[in-house]
Write an enzyme that holds these catalytic residues in place. Structure first.
Site, mmCIF file in Angstrom:
data_model
loop_
_atom_site.group_PDB
_atom_site.id
_atom_site.type_symbol
_atom_site.label_atom_id
_atom_site.label_comp_id
_atom_site.label_asym_id
_atom_site.label_seq_id
_atom_site.Cartn_x
_atom_site.Cartn_y
_atom_site.Cartn_z
ATOM 1 N N ASP A 13 3.382 -80.462 30.979
ATOM 2 C CA ASP A 13 2.136 -80.947 30.385
ATOM 3 C C ASP A 13 0.907 -80.234 30.934
ATOM 4 O OD1 ASP A 13 3.568 -82.743 28.867
ATOM 5 O OD2 ASP A 13 3.332 -84.389 30.290
ATOM 6 N N ARG A 93 -1.856 -92.334 42.168
ATOM 7 C CA ARG A 93 -2.908 -92.055 41.192
ATOM 8 C C ARG A 93 -4.327 -92.295 41.702
ATOM 9 N NH1 ARG A 93 0.615 -88.849 39.775
ATOM 10 N NH2 ARG A 93 1.742 -89.190 37.836
ATOM 11 N N ASP A 122 -0.287 -94.030 33.393
ATOM 12 C CA ASP A 122 -1.104 -93.178 34.245
ATOM 13 C C ASP A 122 -2.469 -92.859 33.639
ATOM 14 O OD1 ASP A 122 0.548 -93.043 36.424
ATOM 15 O OD2 ASP A 122 1.585 -91.246 35.769
ATOM 16 N N SER A 173 11.379 -86.100 32.240
ATOM 17 C CA SER A 173 10.036 -86.073 32.812
ATOM 18 C C SER A 173 10.131 -86.679 34.205
ATOM 19 C CB SER A 173 9.068 -86.882 31.942
ATOM 20 O OG SER A 173 7.793 -86.930 32.536
#
Length: 419
Positions: A13, A93, A122, A173
């Site tokens: 990504d 995060r 996220d 992923s």
């Protein structure tokens, strides 16, 4: 030309995003890779970012801060989302968001960017944290904006000579840091399908590993924070790394979870979190020794709220400050040592000791050293049951049509009436 700071993992990504942001927004991209225990060749990732087109590629070692300011507070809180997920990705995060903002300020960037999808958690964690810390910065989320499928991204990368490691044949992923490894997509999207062996990287298969003798370890805590393994004091991230290796070798830490995402969908997630599983078990055992019954009861409520807060991206909130203050208060006497037994696919608490222990052998024993006042039990039981007895006599039994004289003479009928 303006610049944007991209949280760059080196994966599909964010690799595609470097080229796409340049084409779409006309911004120079500064790739920021943050080491939270990703176990990757960070210098190679930075070099890849430059080859794709980033004007600068920065690498920040965030391991110590990640464990000290994010992992340990979550461990002290007992924060496990929906009783299974130790919140590895979710905990990283807010740190990444803070560092994105700091670098954006240093570099004079007009925007920050991340590689989150439009239906994941996220995106919420990043956007909410960034908007809280720096509401003036524009947020670019290429994956959310371009609506490409993973196959489209792979094709785009091939067309633009973007080096990636993901292929259509291996579509997982993966996100990982010191506290855990998250795997999704591909065959895992079928909740009936057993995870293939190639999903796992940190844990041996307990069903196929050779006979392995159990091992014992001792984990020492101070105020709810691990400080030593087998008496050897280490940095926080070093202890986590050691436990990941040690427990992972026994196949400990595999989690297969149908998870309720913040955006309203259910997702099948596979996690590997050997250190987290061991440390949460040890910490809970020490709390069982050092917290009172009422502290434990209320802290279970706080732990659930704390886990949801982390999962939902509310780290930089007043609610977090309030809950964290309570958690820190509960940890004042959570100091001591826990002995853990590691065996194939399983960890168990087998020993506990603390200078602040509330366990009294004299009160607990049934042997000759018993100091418990057994005669006091009768009065306690009478007073404890008094409200129940009063309400039963005044309300519950009459509402069932049970007459007072039957209460005294026909216990069987009373029981049947209660059914």
């Amino acid at each position: 030309m303006g610049t944007v700071v991209l949280a760059y993992s080196g994966g599909l990504d964010t690799s595609v995003a470097i080229r796409w942001i340049k084409e779409k927004y006309g911004l120079d991209v500064i790739a920021l890779t943050i080491d939270v225990g990703n176990e990757r060749d960070l210098s190679a990732i930075a070099e890849r970012a430059r080859k794709i087109g980033a004007v600068k590629a920065l690498v920040v070692d965030g391991r110590s801060d990640f464990v000290r300011y994010f992992v340990w507070p979550a461990l002290q809180a007992g924060a496990i989302y929906e009783g299974q997920y130790p919140l590895a990705t979710a905990l990283a995060r807010p740190l990444i968001a803070r560092l994105l903002v700091e670098v954006a300020r240093q570099e004079g960037a007009v925007a920050v960017a991340h590689g989150c999808t439009g239906k994941g958690n996220d995106q919420v964690r990043f956007d909410v944290s960034i908007n809280t810390l720096a509401p003036d910065l524009k947020i670019i989320a290429p994956v959310r904006e371009w609506s490409m499928t993973r196959d489209n991204e792979i094709a785009y990368a091939a067309e633009n000579n973007i080096p990636i490691q993901v292929t259509s044949a291996s579509p997982y992923s993966v996100d990982q840091n010191l506290w855990g490894r998250s795997i999704e997509c591909g065959v895992l999207e079928d909740p009936w399908a057993e995870p293939p062996a190639d999903v796992y990287a940190w844990t041996n298969d307990p069903d196929t590993m050779d006979a392995k003798e159990p091992t014992y370890i001792e984990i020492t805590f101070e105020n709810g924070v691990p400080v030593a393994i087998n008496g050897e004091e280490q940095e926080g991230f070093e202890m986590v790394e050691q436990l990941n290796r040690l427990a992972g070798a026994y196949g400990i830490g595999r989690i297969d979870h149908i998870e309720n995402r913040l955006v309203g969908i259910k997702s099948r997630e596979i996690y590997e979190a050997p250190a987290a599983v061991v440390l949460h078990a040890a910490h809970q055992a020490l709390e069982g020794l050092t917290l009172s019954r009422d502290q434990t009861r209320f802290k279970e409520i706080v732990a659930g709220e704390y886990a949801r807060l982390i999962y939902n991206g509310q780290w930089y909130s007043a609610l977090h400050q309030d809950l964290a203050s309570y958690v820190q208060s509960t940890q004042r006497f959570v100091s001591g040592t826990i002995r853990m037994k590691l065996s194939r696919g399983h960890c168990a608490v087998v020993g506990r000791k603390s200078d602040h222990s509330l366990y009294s052998l004299g009160l607990a024993t049934y042997d000759s050293g018993d100091q418990f006042d057994h005669n006091a039990a009768l009065g306690f039981i009478k007073l404890w049951g008094l409200p129940l007895n009063t309400q039963a006599q005044a309300q519950i039994l009459p509402s069932l049509g049970v007459e007072e004289n039957l209460l005294k003479s026909d216990n069987t009928k009373v029981l049947k009436a209660g059914e």
